[in-house]
Design a protein around this motif. Structure first.
Motif, PDB file in Angstrom:
ATOM      1  N   LYS B  18     113.478 107.904  16.679  1.00  0.00           N
ATOM      2  CA  LYS B  18     112.045 107.587  16.698  1.00  0.00           C
ATOM      3  C   LYS B  18     111.666 106.843  17.967  1.00  0.00           C
ATOM      4  O   LYS B  18     110.558 106.357  18.098  1.00  0.00           O
ATOM      5  CB  LYS B  18     111.699 106.691  15.508  1.00  0.00           C
ATOM      6  N   GLY B  20     110.734 107.466  20.770  1.00  0.00           N
ATOM      7  CA  GLY B  20     109.622 107.903  21.602  1.00  0.00           C
ATOM      8  C   GLY B  20     110.039 108.204  23.015  1.00  0.00           C
ATOM      9  O   GLY B  20     109.668 107.492  23.928  1.00  0.00           O
ATOM     10  N   THR B  24     114.264 113.171  25.332  1.00  0.00           N
ATOM     11  CA  THR B  24     113.661 114.208  26.163  1.00  0.00           C
ATOM     12  C   THR B  24     114.692 115.217  26.657  1.00  0.00           C
ATOM     13  O   THR B  24     114.433 116.406  26.719  1.00  0.00           O
ATOM     14  CB  THR B  24     112.959 113.578  27.382  1.00  0.00           C
ATOM     15  N   GLU B  25     115.876 114.710  26.979  1.00  0.00           N
ATOM     16  CA  GLU B  25     116.895 115.600  27.524  1.00  0.00           C
ATOM     17  C   GLU B  25     117.275 116.700  26.537  1.00  0.00           C
ATOM     18  O   GLU B  25     117.637 117.781  26.923  1.00  0.00           O
ATOM     19  CB  GLU B  25     118.158 114.811  27.868  1.00  0.00           C
ATOM     20  N   SER B  29     112.099 117.858  19.003  1.00  0.00           N
ATOM     21  CA  SER B  29     110.699 117.909  18.610  1.00  0.00           C
ATOM     22  C   SER B  29     109.908 116.832  19.353  1.00  0.00           C
ATOM     23  O   SER B  29     108.707 116.901  19.492  1.00  0.00           O
ATOM     24  CB  SER B  29     110.585 117.685  17.105  1.00  0.00           C
ATOM     25  N   ASN B  30     110.633 115.823  19.845  1.00  0.00           N
ATOM     26  CA  ASN B  30     109.950 114.741  20.532  1.00  0.00           C
ATOM     27  C   ASN B  30     109.871 115.032  22.033  1.00  0.00           C
ATOM     28  O   ASN B  30     110.873 115.033  22.734  1.00  0.00           O
ATOM     29  CB  ASN B  30     110.708 113.439  20.290  1.00  0.00           C
ATOM     30  N   ASN B  31     108.652 115.278  22.496  1.00  0.00           N
ATOM     31  CA  ASN B  31     108.486 115.660  23.895  1.00  0.00           C
ATOM     32  C   ASN B  31     108.013 114.518  24.785  1.00  0.00           C
ATOM     33  O   ASN B  31     107.653 114.740  25.924  1.00  0.00           O
ATOM     34  CB  ASN B  31     107.500 116.821  23.999  1.00  0.00           C
ATOM     35  N   ASP B  32     107.969 113.309  24.249  1.00  0.00           N
ATOM     36  CA  ASP B  32     107.545 112.185  25.078  1.00  0.00           C
ATOM     37  C   ASP B  32     108.503 112.021  26.250  1.00  0.00           C
ATOM     38  O   ASP B  32     109.704 112.228  26.125  1.00  0.00           O
ATOM     39  CB  ASP B  32     107.572 110.890  24.257  1.00  0.00           C
ATOM     40  N   TRP B  33     107.943 111.592  27.389  1.00  0.00           N
ATOM     41  CA  TRP B  33     108.815 111.183  28.490  1.00  0.00           C
ATOM     42  C   TRP B  33     109.574 109.943  28.043  1.00  0.00           C
ATOM     43  O   TRP B  33     109.122 109.225  27.154  1.00  0.00           O
ATOM     44  CB  TRP B  33     107.952 110.816  29.704  1.00  0.00           C
ATOM     45  N   LEU B  35     111.019 106.204  27.644  1.00  0.00           N
ATOM     46  CA  LEU B  35     110.345 104.903  27.662  1.00  0.00           C
ATOM     47  C   LEU B  35     111.046 103.993  28.663  1.00  0.00           C
ATOM     48  O   LEU B  35     112.275 103.964  28.718  1.00  0.00           O
ATOM     49  CB  LEU B  35     110.413 104.304  26.256  1.00  0.00           C
ATOM     50  N   HIS B  55     105.764 105.119  29.580  1.00  0.00           N
ATOM     51  CA  HIS B  55     106.509 106.368  29.616  1.00  0.00           C
ATOM     52  C   HIS B  55     106.428 106.980  31.013  1.00  0.00           C
ATOM     53  O   HIS B  55     105.380 106.924  31.656  1.00  0.00           O
ATOM     54  CB  HIS B  55     105.918 107.367  28.618  1.00  0.00           C
ATOM     55  N   ALA B  57     108.536 110.305  33.526  1.00  0.00           N
ATOM     56  CA  ALA B  57     109.568 111.341  33.558  1.00  0.00           C
ATOM     57  C   ALA B  57     110.820 110.849  34.268  1.00  0.00           C
ATOM     58  O   ALA B  57     111.936 111.196  33.905  1.00  0.00           O
ATOM     59  CB  ALA B  57     109.023 112.594  34.228  1.00  0.00           C
ATOM     60  N   ASP B  58     110.625 110.037  35.327  1.00  0.00           N
ATOM     61  CA  ASP B  58     111.785 109.514  36.057  1.00  0.00           C
ATOM     62  C   ASP B  58     111.449 108.141  36.645  1.00  0.00           C
ATOM     63  O   ASP B  58     110.324 107.652  36.506  1.00  0.00           O
ATOM     64  CB  ASP B  58     112.231 110.499  37.148  1.00  0.00           C
ATOM     65  N   MET B  61     108.448 107.822  39.078  1.00  0.00           N
ATOM     66  CA  MET B  61     107.160 107.867  38.389  1.00  0.00           C
ATOM     67  C   MET B  61     106.939 106.599  37.575  1.00  0.00           C
ATOM     68  O   MET B  61     105.811 106.099  37.476  1.00  0.00           O
ATOM     69  CB  MET B  61     107.114 109.085  37.463  1.00  0.00           C
TER      70      MET B  61
END
Lengths: 313, 122
Positions: B18, B20, B24-25, B29-33, B35, B55, B57-58, B61
């Motif tokens: 959970k 969040g 991602t890797e 079902s969890n597409n959040d970038w 945290l 959040h 992506a890297d 960012m």
């Protein structure tokens, strides 16, 4: 189990903040997730009525200020989402709940911004009402929420002052500008009073929230503070508040005011306000149209990661 | 009686599924970038202090977003971002026993020692 719950309540009573990794009653967690995510959604949806005037602001100065304010609202939404996430709710879930209509946001943002004066009225009245609520929440019992609120309050007073400044300029302007100013106040006054929520006598959550010190003042107390404050400030503008029943009560040393249209309040909450559909649609579109950006960024991050792995090998 | 003083926990004690963004890797079902936790040095000479999370992506960012979200009013001169899943924390439930040894060694504090006034400031 009872022991843990008593220990929790003792901490709250002793003004010891509850932190994410402390034990807390499930209902406390749920209440906070609901309240904080609602608060976050309000900041995000709140950008829409004001955003509509960025391209139409009357001067470069006003435009730059409004841009900065709207950017602040985005930031406030993000502080709050991250506070809610410490309770175990994922960002994606919160966004989904907003888009599906399951999660609520402040109904005030379901009213349209018809003139430039509305931007002033939002700053003065809507942000003014929000600040009263938020100042109280700086002392809320949940640490991450309280810290987010402190940061937000520091930035929020600029919002209210810029709103008042817009109205003051209009109030000292041409007859048309004065009419515009009064018209905006007329339209935003009652919805602003509704922002504090149902009367205490009809609110089901307040008692428990007070016991847990999530809230420290009741809806009616905050609303009373707001009315007393605005009565003074509207005099500076030389404008009127649109309520014939508004008068000083010598015995209470507070103002009395007319009855709020609670039917309208519940209608807007339930989705039948002037802009409910438009606001949610705008949020969903923004989310869908941004999908390629999210996907591209994730793909780029993955590519960089793979590259690093290859170099290391 | 539990004796494990330090456990591996994610920030906020959020279960991994959970958290969040930590998944991602896996493209689940969890597409959040992922945290990230954000730390700001408010001015030269002071420590970096935790201010919140976001959040991204890297890391690049995350730094850019942290600038926009947490330093709009010159709050800092330096930013750290750490992916939340890399932060390990002590167990809040064990805090009493974990920090108790510090409380009973009062002789570690200078006020424990009563010296004659003639010694002056020491």
């Amino acid at each position: 189990m009872e022991n843990v719950e008593q220990k929790f309540q003792d901490s709250v009573n002793a003004e010891i903040k509850i932190e994410p990794r402390n034990w807390m009653p499930e209902a406390y967690r749920k209440t906070l997730i609901r309240q904080i995510s609602q608060h976050a959604h309000s900041e995000i949806v709140g950008m829409l009525p004001e955003g509509a005037w960025i391209t139409r602001a009357p001067s470069l100065k006003r435009k730059a200020i409004l841009l900065a304010k709207v950017q602040d609202e985005a930031g406030h939404g993000l502080y709050l989402y991250s506070a809610a996430e410490t309770l175990g709710q994922s960002r994606e879930q919160m966004i989904n709940d907003l888009h599906s209509g399951k999660a609520k946001y402040s109904s005030i943002f379901n009213y349209p911004t018809k003139s430039w004066a509305d931007i002033g009225a939002i700053g003065w009245l809507v942000d003014g009402a929000a600040i009263l609520n938020q100042v109280m929440l700086c002392r809320t019992s949940y640490g991450p929420y309280a810290r987010a609120m402190v940061r937000i309050c520091k930035e929020e007073s600029f919002h209210q002052r810029q709103g008042f400044d817009i109205l003051l300029t209009l109030a000292n302007g041409t007859p048309e500008q004065k009419i515009m100013c009064q018209d905006a106040i007329n339209r935003w006054w009652w919805p602003s009073l509704m922002m504090f929520g149902p009367k205490d006598s009809e609110s089901s959550n307040s008692d428990q929230s007070m016991k847990w010190k999530i809230k420290r003042k009741s809806n009616d107390e905050l609303r009373q503070n707001f009315v007393d404050m605005c009565v003074q400030q509207v005099k500076v503008l030389g404008m009127n508040l649109p309520d014939p029943d508004l008068k000083w009560n010598e015995a209470k040393q507070q103002h009395d005011w007319g009855e709020i249209d609670w039917n309208e309040f519940w209608q807007v909450v339930k989705g039948n306000g002037p802009c409910n559909k438009e606001r949610l649609e705008a949020r969903r579109n923004a989310w869908d149209n941004g999908a390629w950006v999210r996907e591209a960024a994730a793909a780029h991050a993955q590519k960089q990661k793979d590259k690093q792995k290859q170099q290391a090998a | 009686m539990k004796i494990n003083f330090l456990k591996k926990y994610y920030y906020g004690d959020i279960p991994e599924d959970k958290a969040g963004g930590n998944n991602t890797e896996h493209q689940g079902s969890n597409n959040d970038w992922p945290l990230w936790e954000v730390f700001i040095r408010s001015k030269q000479g002071l420590d970096h202090k935790h201010v919140g999370s976001l959040h991204a992506a890297d890391a690049a960012m995350a730094i850019e977003n942290a600038r926009d979200v947490y330093t709009r009013r010159a709050e800092g001169v330096s930013l750290w971002v750490v992916e939340s899943k890399h932060i390990h924390a002590s167990d809040a439930q064990e805090a009493d026993s974990l920090y108790e040894p510090a409380m009973d060694k009062i002789y570690r504090h200078p006020t424990f020692y009563e010296l004659p006034d003639e010694v002056g400031h020491m």
